[in-house]
Design a protein around this motif. Structure first.
Motif, PDB file in Angstrom:
ATOM      1  N   ASP A   8       0.830  -1.210   0.000  1.00 13.44           N
ATOM      2  CA  ASP A   8       0.000   0.000   0.000  1.00 13.44           C
ATOM      3  C   ASP A   8       0.864   1.259   0.000  1.00 13.44           C
ATOM      4  N   LEU A  11       2.329   1.588  -3.413  1.00 13.47           N
ATOM      5  CA  LEU A  11       1.328   2.031  -4.391  1.00 13.47           C
ATOM      6  C   LEU A  11       1.120   3.534  -4.307  1.00 13.47           C
ATOM      7  N   ASP A  12       1.054   4.030  -3.069  1.00 10.14           N
ATOM      8  CA  ASP A  12       0.913   5.485  -2.902  1.00 10.14           C
ATOM      9  C   ASP A  12       2.119   6.212  -3.480  1.00 10.14           C
ATOM     10  N   HIS A  15       2.084   6.380  -7.167  1.00  9.02           N
ATOM     11  CA  HIS A  15       1.134   7.390  -7.641  1.00  9.02           C
ATOM     12  C   HIS A  15       1.670   8.793  -7.381  1.00  9.02           C
TER      13      HIS A  15
ATOM     14  N   ARG B  65      -7.555   6.751  -9.249  1.00  7.40           N
ATOM     15  CA  ARG B  65      -7.565   6.948  -7.798  1.00  7.40           C
ATOM     16  C   ARG B  65      -8.455   8.134  -7.440  1.00  7.40           C
ATOM     17  N   ARG B  83      -8.467   2.254   1.755  1.00  2.00           N
ATOM     18  CA  ARG B  83      -7.359   2.807   0.981  1.00  2.00           C
ATOM     19  C   ARG B  83      -7.386   2.269  -0.458  1.00  2.00           C
ATOM     20  N   ARG B  84      -7.621   0.966  -0.555  1.00  3.99           N
ATOM     21  CA  ARG B  84      -7.658   0.361  -1.896  1.00  3.99           C
ATOM     22  C   ARG B  84      -8.957   0.693  -2.639  1.00  3.99           C
ATOM     23  N   ARG B  87      -8.003   3.838  -4.124  1.00  2.00           N
ATOM     24  CA  ARG B  87      -6.945   3.755  -5.125  1.00  2.00           C
ATOM     25  C   ARG B  87      -7.455   3.173  -6.443  1.00  2.00           C
ATOM     26  N   PHE B  88      -8.386   2.221  -6.344  1.00  2.00           N
ATOM     27  CA  PHE B  88      -8.873   1.563  -7.561  1.00  2.00           C
ATOM     28  C   PHE B  88     -10.344   1.881  -7.829  1.00  2.00           C
TER      29      PHE B  88
END
Lengths: 124, 546
Positions: A8, A11-12, A15, B65, B83-84, B87-88
């Motif tokens: 996670d 991933l942040d 981005h 996102r 969070r996911r 994000r998706f």
């Protein structure tokens, strides 16, 4: 930190830095002036994502990634980020030349470095 | 339309809006909220706006996102954390867009490798009129927009194709798109209901750029001795019963595409003629003295491997080779891709609700629940929804969902579509009846009867067509054919379905007349329509003679 949590964080990072750091320079028109390039680089480094600077975003992530700090992929990422941030030193020097291709290459290198660390984390 | 397209941006940030306005000036970036932001900030806002303005945009640009409050997120079951979900979130929005506006091109502003993190890469790659930006630069975006516009214009119908997430279907899509070009024949193999004719028309023909007609010849419905006349045409008097000139399908499809279904049914003695037509691109109608030049792309379909027929000596090897077996495409049966079941079932809900009768039912239930009309309907398959779910939820119990997963689906997509349609119809009708009876429905969760699913799976594939009434019969009497079913309920359904169908035809679709006959009250035509829906009989299809 569990692997999912690490992913996670990465991933942040992918981005926030991987995508947003190169974007202002990358999205400049081909005939952008030197001033435009300087302004875009400033935006890239100082207002990278969510109003935060690239350095601040990296500092947060670096702390959260302590458990993988010894991995070569992390060190490669840290190096890529430092190279990108180093362009900030030239921003306040009006005489310092900015080579757009070199700037763009350094900013763009962060994304693949994050992806490589993600790959390393995902595969053990 | 590559220039001057109307772009709709769905993005929680302002970067793309600014850059697109500055750098992609050849297009118009819509300002949907009239606040000069030139974007819609989240999924619910986008769905609401598009529902009110369905034709206002040519291309949607969709971010992935969305850092928005939890209550502004659309459900994304595979994302296990908030969070996911954020994000998706673009995946959830994309699914809703594809379901409700399948012909609207969407460019997803992310990279395929990122989608793989929620196992959505193959799904998105397999969706029609959906393009992944991949590279975060504006020149690539410009190209994606142009591609989207061209493909939407050329093959808008492709937007309705349901590919699923299975990698095998992604490969099928890739191959078919390649083979749409040129005149090379294509062999399509697949069990009944896998969508051979649908793909032939909506993809191979639509994307071919050919101006002629798409013509279908289903050889399972043509008497063997009439196959040559159907294929090549016949002049008056060429055979007993040829009272007028008849054009064959090659002539009818000149400049277009000829879909020959069940090609293995072509008799051996006719196969040589067919081979010559393919080789020489000329056809000689029966009884004609001259050949007629034809320019036809042939799509040959079979529900079993044609190579088997060649090995068994029922199909000429030279004709098989002429049909270009290297380009053979096999459509996988539904039972081999169970992971597509949920995805496809949900899309079939959307298709079912395109029927105005069912949409009316949905709106009636939604209003009864205070949800307002046009509420989205979701099949909730075997588990509780993650988080707050909008719209109507049709709750399929876990054992029933397992039963659906285990079902062999001999009728493939056609069978699944029918089963889903019935689930939607029966569940909505039950809710309408409950509301009419004054029973308060307090939840947006409507329970699907597990027994109903058992009945549907047992009976969906064995319902016979109604027999025609015979001359001399009592005009108000119908014959029904009773065949063994798995349960008595399925037998009843089969009988009732045949009766309704026969009566519908007898009174020329007059619901009032049907109500008068069955209920003694001409004013209760709506009850008849509801019952037809429950029985899986689509009024639109009936009107079309289906």
């Amino acid at each position: 930190m569990e692997r999912d949590e690490l992913m996670d964080v990465l991933l942040d990072l992918k981005h926030d830095l991987g995508k947003h750091l190169p974007r202002p320079v990358r999205w400049l028109p081909p005939d952008a002036s030197a001033d435009d390039l300087r302004a875009a680089l400033r935006q890239a480094l100082e207002r990278t994502h969510g109003g935060r600077s690239a350095a601040a975003l990296w500092a947060d992530a670096e702390g959260e990634l302590a458990s993988v700090a010894q991995r070569p992929a992390f060190q490669a990422l840290a190096l890529a980020v430092q190279r990108a941030l180093a362009w900030g030193a030239r921003l306040d020097d009006p005489d310092a030349a900015l080579d757009r291709a070199a700037v763009e290459a350094d900013l763009l290198a962060v994304g693949p470095a994050v992806a490589a660390l993600m790959d390393a984390v995902a595969h053990g | 339309m590559a220039e001057g397209a109307r772009l709709l941006l769905i993005d929680d940030g302002e970067a793309y809006a600014k850059a697109i306005r500055k750098r992609l000036g050849e297009h118009t970036l819509l300002d949907p909220l009239g606040d000069a932001a030139h974007r819609l900030p989240d999924g619910p806002a986008a769905l609401d706006w598009l529902a009110a303005n369905p034709a206002a945009a040519d291309v949607v640009l969709l971010d992935m996102r969305f850092d928005v409050p939890a209550e502004r997120l659309l459900p994304l079951p595979e994302a296990t954390t908030l969070r996911r979900q954020r994000r998706f979130q673009g995946v959830a929005i994309l699914r809703a867009l594809r379901e409700r506006w399948p012909g609207l091109p969407v460019v997803v502003l992310t990279a395929v490798e990122d989608l793989a993190l929620v196992d959505a890469g193959d799904e998105v790659a397999g969706l029609s009129l959906t393009y992944v930006l991949d590279s975060d630069d504006l020149d690539t975006l410009r190209i994606r927009i142009q591609t989207a516009l061209i493909e939407a214009q050329r093959g808008g119908e492709e937007g309705a194709i349901l590919w699923g997430r299975d990698p095998a279907m992604t490969e099928v899509r890739r191959r078919l798109r390649m083979m749409a070009r040129g005149r090379m024949p294509v062999i399509l193999e697949g069990e009944t209901g896998t969508g051979k004719s649908y793909l032939a028309e909506r993809l191979l023909h639509a994307a071919s750029g050919r101006k002629g007609a798409f013509v279908v010849l289903d050889l399972s419905t043509v008497p063997t001795d009439l196959i040559p006349a159907h294929l090549f045409g016949a002049r008056r008097g060429a055979y007993t019963g040829a009272v007028a000139d008849r054009q064959g399908v090659f002539e009818l499809a000149d400049g277009g595409t000829l879909f020959i279904d069940e090609i293995q049914n072509v008799p051996l003695e006719v196969q040589k003629q067919l081979l010559l037509v393919l080789q020489d691109r000329k056809v000689r109608p029966l009884g004609a003295s001259k050949e007629v030049p034809v320019d036809v792309k042939v799509v040959a379909a079979s529900n079993a491997p044609l190579a088997q027929a060649v090995r068994a000596g029922r199909f000429r090897p030279d004709l098989y080779m002429r049909l270009s077996p290297a380009t053979r495409v096999v459509l996988p049966p539904l039972r081999t891709r169970p992971e597509d079941l949920a995805f496809l079932a949900q899309r079939f809900v959307g298709q079912a609700l395109a029927d105005p009768d069912l949409a009316d039912l949905r709106d009636e239930v939604a209003r009864g629940l205070g949800l307002g009309g046009d509420a989205p309907v979701h099949l909730q398959l075997g588990r509780e929804p993650d988080g707050q779910a909008r719209g109507l939820l049709l709750m399929v119990p876990a054992p029933a969902w397992k039963r659906l997963l285990r079902h062999p689906w001999p009728g493939n997509l056609r069978e699944l579509a029918m089963v889903v349609r019935n689930i939607v119809t029966f569940t909505l009708v039950a809710a309408v009846e409950a509301l009419s009876a004054g029973a308060p429905l307090r939840s947006n969760r409507l329970q699907v009867d597990a027994g109903l699913i058992d009945e549907l799976l047992a009976g969906a594939m064995v319902l016979p067509d109604p027999p025609e009434a015979e001359e001399g019969d009592d005009p108000e009497a119908f014959k029904v054919r009773v065949e063994p079913q798995r349960t008595l309920n399925a037998v009843s359904t089969s009988v009732e379905r045949q009766y309704f169908l026969a009566l519908y035809r007898q009174v020329d679709g007059d619901f009032g007349a049907m109500a008068e006959r069955l209920l003694g009250d001409r004013g209760r035509g709506r009850a008849i329509r509801l019952r037809l829906n429950q029985l899986g009989l689509k009024v639109r299809d009936l009107k079309d003679g289906g």
